[in-house]
Design a protein around this motif. Structure first.
Motif, PDB file in Angstrom:
ATOM      1  N   VAL A  52     101.986  35.617  50.385  1.00  0.00           N
ATOM      2  CA  VAL A  52     102.093  35.217  51.785  1.00  0.00           C
ATOM      3  C   VAL A  52     100.833  34.474  52.206  1.00  0.00           C
ATOM      4  O   VAL A  52      99.776  34.612  51.587  1.00  0.00           O
ATOM      5  CB  VAL A  52     102.311  36.444  52.698  1.00  0.00           C
ATOM      6  N   PRO A  53     100.929  33.668  53.285  1.00  0.00           N
ATOM      7  CA  PRO A  53      99.742  32.950  53.757  1.00  0.00           C
ATOM      8  C   PRO A  53      98.645  33.914  54.208  1.00  0.00           C
ATOM      9  O   PRO A  53      98.923  34.960  54.788  1.00  0.00           O
ATOM     10  CB  PRO A  53     100.267  32.132  54.947  1.00  0.00           C
ATOM     11  N   VAL A  54      97.415  33.561  53.916  1.00  0.00           N
ATOM     12  CA  VAL A  54      96.291  34.346  54.397  1.00  0.00           C
ATOM     13  C   VAL A  54      96.262  34.284  55.927  1.00  0.00           C
ATOM     14  O   VAL A  54      96.508  33.238  56.522  1.00  0.00           O
ATOM     15  CB  VAL A  54      94.972  33.803  53.812  1.00  0.00           C
ATOM     16  N   THR A  55      95.970  35.407  56.573  1.00  0.00           N
ATOM     17  CA  THR A  55      95.964  35.486  58.033  1.00  0.00           C
ATOM     18  C   THR A  55      94.662  34.876  58.566  1.00  0.00           C
ATOM     19  O   THR A  55      93.638  35.557  58.654  1.00  0.00           O
ATOM     20  CB  THR A  55      96.088  36.951  58.495  1.00  0.00           C
ATOM     21  N   GLU A  56      94.689  33.598  58.896  1.00  0.00           N
ATOM     22  CA  GLU A  56      93.516  32.918  59.433  1.00  0.00           C
ATOM     23  C   GLU A  56      93.772  32.594  60.910  1.00  0.00           C
ATOM     24  O   GLU A  56      94.374  31.582  61.248  1.00  0.00           O
ATOM     25  CB  GLU A  56      93.232  31.640  58.640  1.00  0.00           C
ATOM     26  N   ILE A  57      93.335  33.475  61.774  1.00  0.00           N
ATOM     27  CA  ILE A  57      93.599  33.306  63.195  1.00  0.00           C
ATOM     28  C   ILE A  57      92.634  32.294  63.814  1.00  0.00           C
ATOM     29  O   ILE A  57      91.541  32.060  63.306  1.00  0.00           O
ATOM     30  CB  ILE A  57      93.489  34.643  63.945  1.00  0.00           C
ATOM     31  N   LYS A  58      93.069  31.703  64.930  1.00  0.00           N
ATOM     32  CA  LYS A  58      92.207  30.829  65.710  1.00  0.00           C
ATOM     33  C   LYS A  58      91.751  31.574  66.953  1.00  0.00           C
ATOM     34  O   LYS A  58      92.545  32.275  67.601  1.00  0.00           O
ATOM     35  CB  LYS A  58      92.941  29.548  66.078  1.00  0.00           C
ATOM     36  N   VAL A  59      90.473  31.435  67.260  1.00  0.00           N
ATOM     37  CA  VAL A  59      89.854  32.197  68.342  1.00  0.00           C
ATOM     38  C   VAL A  59      89.145  31.250  69.293  1.00  0.00           C
ATOM     39  O   VAL A  59      88.490  30.288  68.868  1.00  0.00           O
ATOM     40  CB  VAL A  59      88.846  33.219  67.774  1.00  0.00           C
ATOM     41  N   LYS A  60      89.285  31.523  70.591  1.00  0.00           N
ATOM     42  CA  LYS A  60      88.567  30.765  71.613  1.00  0.00           C
ATOM     43  C   LYS A  60      88.085  31.740  72.686  1.00  0.00           C
ATOM     44  O   LYS A  60      88.891  32.506  73.225  1.00  0.00           O
ATOM     45  CB  LYS A  60      89.502  29.715  72.243  1.00  0.00           C
TER      46      LYS A  60
ATOM     47  N   TRP B   4      95.418  32.893  68.475  1.00  0.00           N
ATOM     48  CA  TRP B   4      96.726  32.320  68.171  1.00  0.00           C
ATOM     49  C   TRP B   4      96.765  31.813  66.730  1.00  0.00           C
ATOM     50  O   TRP B   4      95.729  31.718  66.053  1.00  0.00           O
ATOM     51  CB  TRP B   4      97.059  31.184  69.146  1.00  0.00           C
ATOM     52  N   LEU B   5      97.950  31.514  66.262  1.00  0.00           N
ATOM     53  CA  LEU B   5      98.197  30.922  64.946  1.00  0.00           C
ATOM     54  C   LEU B   5      99.143  29.755  65.128  1.00  0.00           C
ATOM     55  O   LEU B   5     100.055  29.789  65.953  1.00  0.00           O
ATOM     56  CB  LEU B   5      98.806  31.950  63.988  1.00  0.00           C
ATOM     57  N   ASP B   6      98.914  28.701  64.347  1.00  0.00           N
ATOM     58  CA  ASP B   6      99.666  27.462  64.517  1.00  0.00           C
ATOM     59  C   ASP B   6     101.147  27.609  64.208  1.00  0.00           C
ATOM     60  O   ASP B   6     101.555  28.465  63.410  1.00  0.00           O
ATOM     61  CB  ASP B   6      99.079  26.362  63.633  1.00  0.00           C
ATOM     62  N   LYS B   7     101.937  26.736  64.810  1.00  0.00           N
ATOM     63  CA  LYS B   7     103.383  26.682  64.582  1.00  0.00           C
ATOM     64  C   LYS B   7     103.703  26.449  63.109  1.00  0.00           C
ATOM     65  O   LYS B   7     103.057  25.632  62.450  1.00  0.00           O
ATOM     66  CB  LYS B   7     103.985  25.554  65.431  1.00  0.00           C
ATOM     67  N   GLY B   8     104.688  27.151  62.612  1.00  0.00           N
ATOM     68  CA  GLY B   8     105.169  26.942  61.247  1.00  0.00           C
ATOM     69  C   GLY B   8     104.321  27.578  60.166  1.00  0.00           C
ATOM     70  O   GLY B   8     104.637  27.489  58.981  1.00  0.00           O
TER      71      GLY B   8
ATOM     72  N   ASN C 137     100.042  44.505  69.259  1.00  0.00           N
ATOM     73  CA  ASN C 137     100.897  43.703  68.392  1.00  0.00           C
ATOM     74  C   ASN C 137     101.363  42.429  69.101  1.00  0.00           C
ATOM     75  O   ASN C 137     102.083  42.508  70.104  1.00  0.00           O
ATOM     76  CB  ASN C 137     102.117  44.506  67.927  1.00  0.00           C
ATOM     77  N   CYS C 138     100.946  41.283  68.599  1.00  0.00           N
ATOM     78  CA  CYS C 138     101.398  40.002  69.117  1.00  0.00           C
ATOM     79  C   CYS C 138     102.636  39.583  68.341  1.00  0.00           C
ATOM     80  O   CYS C 138     102.599  39.526  67.100  1.00  0.00           O
ATOM     81  CB  CYS C 138     100.309  38.942  68.967  1.00  0.00           C
ATOM     82  N   THR C 139     103.724  39.309  69.035  1.00  0.00           N
ATOM     83  CA  THR C 139     104.965  38.945  68.353  1.00  0.00           C
ATOM     84  C   THR C 139     104.870  37.545  67.762  1.00  0.00           C
ATOM     85  O   THR C 139     104.108  36.690  68.237  1.00  0.00           O
ATOM     86  CB  THR C 139     106.155  39.009  69.311  1.00  0.00           C
ATOM     87  N   ILE C 140     105.643  37.309  66.734  1.00  0.00           N
ATOM     88  CA  ILE C 140     105.700  36.005  66.097  1.00  0.00           C
ATOM     89  C   ILE C 140     106.857  35.221  66.696  1.00  0.00           C
ATOM     90  O   ILE C 140     107.996  35.699  66.747  1.00  0.00           O
ATOM     91  CB  ILE C 140     105.848  36.152  64.571  1.00  0.00           C
ATOM     92  N   ASN C 141     106.578  34.021  67.153  1.00  0.00           N
ATOM     93  CA  ASN C 141     107.588  33.191  67.811  1.00  0.00           C
ATOM     94  C   ASN C 141     108.580  32.633  66.800  1.00  0.00           C
ATOM     95  O   ASN C 141     108.337  32.639  65.586  1.00  0.00           O
ATOM     96  CB  ASN C 141     106.899  32.047  68.566  1.00  0.00           C
ATOM     97  N   ASP C 142     109.712  32.137  67.311  1.00  0.00           N
ATOM     98  CA  ASP C 142     110.760  31.609  66.434  1.00  0.00           C
ATOM     99  C   ASP C 142     110.274  30.436  65.589  1.00  0.00           C
ATOM    100  O   ASP C 142     110.808  30.181  64.506  1.00  0.00           O
ATOM    101  CB  ASP C 142     111.975  31.178  67.266  1.00  0.00           C
ATOM    102  N   ASP C 143     109.276  29.693  66.072  1.00  0.00           N
ATOM    103  CA  ASP C 143     108.782  28.531  65.326  1.00  0.00           C
ATOM    104  C   ASP C 143     107.679  28.898  64.335  1.00  0.00           C
ATOM    105  O   ASP C 143     107.056  28.034  63.730  1.00  0.00           O
ATOM    106  CB  ASP C 143     108.281  27.444  66.276  1.00  0.00           C
ATOM    107  N   GLY C 144     107.424  30.205  64.160  1.00  0.00           N
ATOM    108  CA  GLY C 144     106.424  30.650  63.202  1.00  0.00           C
ATOM    109  C   GLY C 144     105.022  30.713  63.752  1.00  0.00           C
ATOM    110  O   GLY C 144     104.084  31.031  63.024  1.00  0.00           O
ATOM    111  N   SER C 145     104.859  30.445  65.042  1.00  0.00           N
ATOM    112  CA  SER C 145     103.534  30.522  65.656  1.00  0.00           C
ATOM    113  C   SER C 145     103.313  31.903  66.260  1.00  0.00           C
ATOM    114  O   SER C 145     104.251  32.700  66.406  1.00  0.00           O
ATOM    115  CB  SER C 145     103.390  29.452  66.741  1.00  0.00           C
ATOM    116  N   ILE C 146     102.064  32.172  66.624  1.00  0.00           N
ATOM    117  CA  ILE C 146     101.717  33.436  67.279  1.00  0.00           C
ATOM    118  C   ILE C 146     100.833  33.110  68.473  1.00  0.00           C
ATOM    119  O   ILE C 146      99.865  32.349  68.369  1.00  0.00           O
ATOM    120  CB  ILE C 146     100.974  34.383  66.319  1.00  0.00           C
ATOM    121  N   GLY C 147     101.152  33.696  69.614  1.00  0.00           N
ATOM    122  CA  GLY C 147     100.351  33.456  70.798  1.00  0.00           C
ATOM    123  C   GLY C 147     100.468  32.036  71.310  1.00  0.00           C
ATOM    124  O   GLY C 147     101.357  31.273  70.925  1.00  0.00           O
TER     125      GLY C 147
END
Length: 361
Positions: free
Chosen positions: A211-219, A233-237, A281-291
Motif C-alpha cells: 500500500v502507499p506510504v502514509t505521507e500526510i500534508k500539514v499546514k 490532508w492527503l491528495d485526491k487519488g 479518524n478522518c474518513t477517506i473521500n470517494d475520490d481517494g483523498s482525505i480531509g
C-alpha cells in the motif's frame, strides 16, 4: 553398520540425522533451526534453481490485479489483530511422476518435508521407486507415523506428489505439516487439515499487499501554534483499493484479497491536543483523498481533518502518528468469501508547536 534414518539435534543449525551407504544423508532440524530461509514469493519451481528442493519455495503465483503498481513509496500492511498471522504451512503439488524421476535421476537433494532433508539418491529411490516405507516427521507426536512407499514414482498414473511448504521454518506452527512428500490423484486435494483452501491463499495474498506510504500534508508546515488548528490532508487519488490474486497451479484454487482504505487515524503525540473529528479518524473521500487542503484565510477555522495543540513544545517535538486503516475482504474458488482483520500502515513525523507572543500596552 547402518545408522538410524533420522535423529534430532535441537540447535540453531541443520542437524545431520543419518548416513546410509553410498553417502546418502538425511537431515532434520529442530523447531528453532533454519532461521535464514528465503522468502516464499521468490521466483519458484520445485527447486531453488541450484538442484536443491526447498520447503520455503512456494508455487503460489501472486498477481496485483489493481492498485498495487502505482507510483510512490509502498510498504506491507500491519494488522490490527496482534494474534493474526499468515498461514505457517500448507501442502501443494511439487512433482508429476516423470518430474520426480527426473529430479532423482539428476541426484537432486533437498527437503522432502518442511523439517527433513534427504541428500543422496538412495533415500529417494528407496521410497519413491522401490516401495520402501519411510517415516513422516511428526514432531508433535510421541512416535513418527509411517508413509508407505511407491513403485517406480507412480509413472503412468495421473496426479502429483505433494509436499509441505513453510515460508518461515522457524515458526513453531510449521511443524503441523510433518508429512514427507506424498501422492494425490489428479483432481483431488489432500485429505489433511493443512490442505490448501481458498482462505489459505487469501491469507497468503494479505501478506503480499503493498500500500502507499502514509505521507500526510500539514499546514502550517514549520511550526503549529497553540490553540490554532493544524490542517491535515492527503491528495485526491492517493489511496485506492488494492487487490491481490493468489493462485496455486494444478489445484484449481485461487483467491483475491482486497484492501480498501477507510480512515486516517491521528495520534497527536500529546494529551494536550484536540483532534478533528473528535473520533481521531478522518474518513477517506470517494475520490481517494482525505480531509480538505488548507487555503489562505482558513487559519482559524476548524478543519475536517486536523489537530489543535493546546500546549507548546519545549525543546522536544511532539511525535504525530498518522495511520491508514484498510478493510480487508476476500473471495475465491467456488464462491468462497470472507473478511480478514483490518490492516494498518503508520508513519510518524515531528510537530513543533509555538506560543503566540504578544505585548499588552
Amino acid at each position: 553398520m547402518t545408522l538410524p534414518v533420522r535423529a534430532l539435534r535441537w540447535s540453531a543449525v541443520l542437524a545431520t540425522a543419518a548416513v546410509l551407504g553410498s553417502g546418502s544423508n538425511a537431515y532434520a532440524d529442530g523447531p528453532e533451526g533454519n532461521t535464514t530461509v528465503p522468502s516464499a514469493d521468490q521466483p519458484s519451481g520445485s527447486t531453488d534453481g541450484k538442484g536443491g528442493l526447498k520447503a520455503s519455495v512456494s508455487h503460489i503465483r501472486i498477481t496485483y490485479v489493481s492498485g498495487g503498481n502505482g507510483g510512490g513509496k509502498r510498504g506491507n500492511l500491519g494488522t490490527v489483530d496482534s494474534n493474526w498471522k499468515p498461514p505457517a504451512c500448507w501442502y501443494e503439488p511439487a512433482f508429476t511422476p516423470a518430474g520426480l524421476k527426473k529430479f532423482v535421476d539428476s541426484d537432486g537433494g533437498g527437503d522432502v518435508g518442511i523439517h527433513e532433508s534427504w541428500f543422496g539418491k538412495e533415500l529417494w529411490t528407496d521410497h519413491y521407486r522401490d516401495g520402501k516405507p519411510a517415516d513422516n516427521f511428526d514432531a508433535h507426536k510421541p512416535v513418527n507415523s509411517s508413509a508407505e512407499g511407491y513403485k517406480n514414482y507412480n509413472l503412468g498414473q495421473s496426479g502429483y506428489f505433494w509436499r509441505g511448504v513453510a515460508p518461515n521454518a522457524a515458526d513453531p506452527n510449521s511443524w503441523d505439516c510433518g508429512r514427507i512428500m506424498f501422492w494425490v490423484d489428479a483432481g483431488n486435494l489432500p485429505n489433511d487439515p493443512n490442505s490448501p483452501t481458498p482462505k489459505t491463499l487469501a491469507e497468503y495474498a494479505y501478506d503480499k499487499i503493498k500500500v502507499p506510504v502514509t505521507e500526510i500534508k500539514v499546514k502550517p508546515e514549520a511550526k503549529s501554534t497553540v490553540n490554532l488548528p493544524t490542517w491535515i490532508w492527503l491528495d485526491k487519488g492517493r489511496f485506492k483499493e488494492v487487490k491481490v490474486r493468489a493462485e496455486l497451479p494444478n489445484t484449481g484454487l485461487w483467491a483475491e484479497t482486497t484492501a480498501k482504505p477507510v480512515a486516517l487515524h491521528l495520534t497527536p503525540g500529546t494529551d494536550d491536543a484536540e483532534t478533528s473529528p473528535s473520533s481521531d479518524n478522518c474518513t477517506i473521500n470517494d475520490d481517494g483523498s482525505i480531509g480538505t487542503p488548507y487555503t489562505k484565510g482558513n487559519a482559524d477555522k476548524t478543519p475536517p481533518c486536523g489537530i489543535r495543540y493546546l500546549r507548546a513544545t519545549n525543546g522536544q517535538p511532539y511525535r504525530l502518528k498518522a495511520s491508514i486503516t484498510w478493510q480487508i475482504t476476500w473471495q475465491g474458488t467456488g464462491g468462497a468469501k470472507g473478511n480478514l482483520p483490518d490492516g494498518t500502515f503508520e508513519t510518524t513525523q515531528d510537530m513543533n508547536v509555538q506560543e503566540i507572543q504578544s505585548i499588552n500596552r
